[in-house]
Design a protein around this motif. Structure first.
Motif, PDB file in Angstrom:
ATOM      1  N   PRO A 103       0.810  -1.228   0.000  1.00  0.00           N
ATOM      2  CA  PRO A 103       0.000   0.000   0.000  1.00  0.00           C
ATOM      3  C   PRO A 103       0.837   1.270   0.000  1.00  0.00           C
ATOM      4  O   PRO A 103       0.453   2.276  -0.596  1.00  0.00           O
ATOM      5  N   ALA A 104       2.004   1.235   0.655  1.00  0.00           N
ATOM      6  CA  ALA A 104       2.878   2.409   0.667  1.00  0.00           C
ATOM      7  C   ALA A 104       3.415   2.705  -0.728  1.00  0.00           C
ATOM      8  O   ALA A 104       3.607   3.867  -1.107  1.00  0.00           O
ATOM      9  N   LEU A 105       3.642   1.655  -1.526  1.00  0.00           N
ATOM     10  CA  LEU A 105       4.119   1.856  -2.890  1.00  0.00           C
ATOM     11  C   LEU A 105       3.046   2.511  -3.753  1.00  0.00           C
ATOM     12  O   LEU A 105       3.346   3.355  -4.602  1.00  0.00           O
ATOM     13  N   SER A 106       1.795   2.133  -3.533  1.00  0.00           N
ATOM     14  CA  SER A 106       0.709   2.654  -4.363  1.00  0.00           C
ATOM     15  C   SER A 106       0.468   4.141  -4.136  1.00  0.00           C
ATOM     16  O   SER A 106      -0.101   4.814  -4.990  1.00  0.00           O
ATOM     17  N   LEU A 107       0.919   4.676  -2.993  1.00  0.00           N
ATOM     18  CA  LEU A 107       0.733   6.100  -2.711  1.00  0.00           C
ATOM     19  C   LEU A 107       1.660   6.989  -3.533  1.00  0.00           C
ATOM     20  O   LEU A 107       1.376   8.171  -3.725  1.00  0.00           O
ATOM     21  N   ALA A 108       2.793   6.424  -4.010  1.00  0.00           N
ATOM     22  CA  ALA A 108       3.771   7.181  -4.804  1.00  0.00           C
ATOM     23  C   ALA A 108       4.225   8.439  -4.076  1.00  0.00           C
ATOM     24  O   ALA A 108       4.474   9.472  -4.699  1.00  0.00           O
ATOM     25  N   ASP A 109       4.333   8.363  -2.765  1.00  0.00           N
ATOM     26  CA  ASP A 109       4.796   9.493  -1.963  1.00  0.00           C
ATOM     27  C   ASP A 109       6.317   9.587  -2.072  1.00  0.00           C
ATOM     28  O   ASP A 109       7.008   8.575  -1.930  1.00  0.00           O
ATOM     29  N   PRO A 110       6.897  10.781  -2.331  1.00  0.00           N
ATOM     30  CA  PRO A 110       8.347  10.887  -2.559  1.00  0.00           C
ATOM     31  C   PRO A 110       9.196  10.516  -1.351  1.00  0.00           C
ATOM     32  O   PRO A 110      10.389  10.249  -1.505  1.00  0.00           O
TER      33      PRO A 110
END
Length: 267
Positions: A126-133
């Protein structure tokens, strides 16, 4: 008589064509670890397995019970149901997800259950899907650390490897695959003692969000250090996911192409 096996949480790491109608799957399961599974008839148009056997989607998979006491190399997939989870990964996040899968395939022995690693994988997607820098690379680094620890390849991060001394929060250190934590020397990626202490505490407590937060404090250094560490243990094996992503970035960096993703998006 052996008890009937129960469905186990699982993720598809990779899939291969077996025949015109069937697949061979590399599954990462919570109870059995990484296993090879034959999905008979999964490619048929009306197969109930066909829309379910997708990467990065949590499944409940029922595997065949091995006959006799001899270990088996390939299980048979009896059924699989979608168990919910994050939306399908897209773009750079898709490469990051395949990078995690490749690490598991090349470093994790078959048949070894790693409950902590399975749960870390499930919570990293789920953290990857956020695409947060910040969160996305921190999640990748945290997963790499958990993977190394679960495989017995990570030393204590709160003590030096040569003198077995407690780290100083204000001092700078570096990580070496063969020696562990060492005082910082010129030319290596420095990591503050406070960051390493926080990472060790998070590992001991099984707190993945805290591990991600600690990793976020030293992303450039950890990326370089863990990349070197993983290559050391991979030996001659190559991580093709990273090569493909770098090649795709070079392709889109042509003058007539859309802007490329930043280099930080490469795992």
């Amino acid at each position: 008589m052996k008890p009937r096996s129960a469905p186990t949480p699982a993720f598809v790491l990779h899939r291969y064509d077996w025949s015109e109608t069937s697949l061979i799957l590399d599954l990462f399961t919570r109870e059995r670890g990484r296993v090879t599974v034959a999905a008979k008839g999964a490619k048929r148009p009306y197969s109930q397995l066909r829309p379910v056997l997708l990467p990065f989607q949590r499944l409940m998979a029922l595997l065949s019970q091995p006959k006799g006491e001899e270990p088996v190399d390939i299980f048979t997939l009896r059924s699989a149901e979608w168990a919910g989870g994050a939306p399908m990964l897209q773009g750079a996040a898709l490469f990051s997800g395949f990078y995690l899968n490749e690490l598991l395939i090349k470093l994790l022995p078959r048949g070894d259950a790693h409950l902590v690693l399975f749960d870390a994988y499930a919570h990293t997607l789920p953290a990857l899907s956020l695409a947060d820098p910040t969160l996305t690379p921190a999640a990748l680094r945290a997963f790499e650390v958990v993977l190394l620890r679960e495989l017995g390849l990570l030393p204590q991060l709160d003590r030096t490897g040569t003198r077995d001394q407690q780290l100083d929060e204000a001092a700078l250190y570096m990580l070496r695959p063969e020696l562990g934590v060492l005082p910082y020397a010129h030319g290596d990626a420095p990591i503050r003692g406070a960051t390493l202490l926080a990472m060790q505490q998070a590992l001991d407590q099984g707190d993945l969000p805290a591990l991600q937060a600690a990793a976020a404090e030293a992303l450039p250094a950890l990326k370089l250090t863990l990349r070197q560490w993983l290559h050391y243990h991979l030996g001659s094996a190559r991580l093709r996911t990273r090569e493909v992503m770098l090649a795709s970035q070079q392709l889109v960096e042509r003058p007539d192409a859309p802007a490329a993703a930043p280099e930080d998006s490469v795992p």
